[in-house]
Design a protein around this motif. Sequence first.
Motif, PDB file in Angstrom:
ATOM      1  N   CYS A 133      36.587 -19.326  -2.323  1.00 32.23           N
ATOM      2  CA  CYS A 133      36.935 -20.718  -2.037  1.00 32.23           C
ATOM      3  C   CYS A 133      37.968 -20.816  -0.922  1.00 32.23           C
ATOM      4  N   SER A 145      33.031 -24.830   1.160  1.00 26.89           N
ATOM      5  CA  SER A 145      32.813 -26.218   0.740  1.00 26.89           C
ATOM      6  C   SER A 145      32.119 -27.040   1.822  1.00 26.89           C
ATOM      7  N   ARG A 192      37.176 -29.031   1.965  1.00 21.31           N
ATOM      8  CA  ARG A 192      38.568 -28.589   1.971  1.00 21.31           C
ATOM      9  C   ARG A 192      38.829 -27.878   3.300  1.00 21.31           C
ATOM     10  N   ARG A 231      42.672 -25.523   0.186  1.00 22.45           N
ATOM     11  CA  ARG A 231      41.924 -24.392  -0.366  1.00 22.45           C
ATOM     12  C   ARG A 231      42.771 -23.609  -1.370  1.00 22.45           C
ATOM     13  N   GLN A 235      42.875 -25.662  -4.504  1.00 22.93           N
ATOM     14  CA  GLN A 235      41.608 -25.554  -5.228  1.00 22.93           C
ATOM     15  C   GLN A 235      41.576 -24.279  -6.063  1.00 22.93           C
TER      16      GLN A 235
END
Length: 379
Positions: A309, A315, A323, A329, A332
């Motif tokens: 991620c 994303s 993001r 990030r 997240q």
Amino acid sequence: MEALPNTADAGMTRPRLIDDPRDLLRHFLGQGYRILAPQERDGVIDPAPLTEPEALPRGRVDDQGPGHYRLRDGDPDRWFDYVVGPSGWKAWLYPARRKLWSAERTDDRLTFRDATTAWPKTVLFGVRPCELAAIARQRRIFAEGPYVDTAFAERLERSIIVVVQCARSAPTCFCASMDTGPRAVAGYDLALTELPADHGAAFLVESASQAGDDVLHTLGGATARPRDHAAALDLSRAAAARQTRTMPDDIAGGLKLRLESPVWADIASRCLTCGNCTLACPTCFCSDVEEVSDLSGDHAERWQLWDSCFNSDFSFIHGGPVRSSPAARYRQWMTHKLSYWHDQFGSSGCVGCGRCITWCPVGIDLVAEADRLMAEGTD
């Protein structure tokens, strides 16, 4: 700390004492098992295929800290004074790159072939309690949910898990605050506790399954005494007491109230968004799918590979990534790991192994940042 399980009452073979962990390795090798066990390579200790019991590290200690890992010599008579290395068991049970299928075109006809390879009967030797907890979390996701990863499920089904209970904690460990260690009480087949040198015995071996019972029956050895149990429990308590990092109790709910905190921007000013923390984490499971073909177009393959991620494309949808900033990030990753996992899977996504702290190249400390966030008000 949880009490030692009463294996006699549970119907399991009473714990035994053995002098040398290599006796277990020789037993499994003699039974035709593939053994994955800790081995020293490239300056770290990590699981790898073991064919000679003498390859098991001995007398080695790992010094760990934020952005720091070094091996050094320790007590030459001790076997398991190191803790966890960079990759662990996820790299075997959930490989970083796996071919899913291939396809061939002949005479305008496509033939698909499943690329899943058989997992030989395997021993995962030297699993630490926090890693056992991580395996259980990935099992819940891949093998017990509505969509089963059959390859992952088969790997676990065909594996015997031998845990090593921790008698030492690294400075980066915080498993005690996550209730994942330093002692495992269930979920393994066999568990070893390396007893003190002045105790008069080397290893307490406990069973928690029929497979573990079968091994103990074959190995023989002296039956453990009450004082052996007491010594094992004392070691676990001492290892927990030495841990200096503690995850805040209210972190799961607290993070949801601090999504706009300026701390995220401060962390992002140091974060390289390299994804090292997600690669080293034993529970992170994000992946991507890649399809490749040869120049003729007659052969194609689909591969699954780890993703993170922290990657800006992770994303990406029409119009760009959801993001786009490093702060978004990192937020997240941390909020999913420590908070939203509870909503999705009923537990934290963190097991307190400390790998994300050790293997962050700029030394970002997850627990320290959690403390900073929780120290802030929510107004």
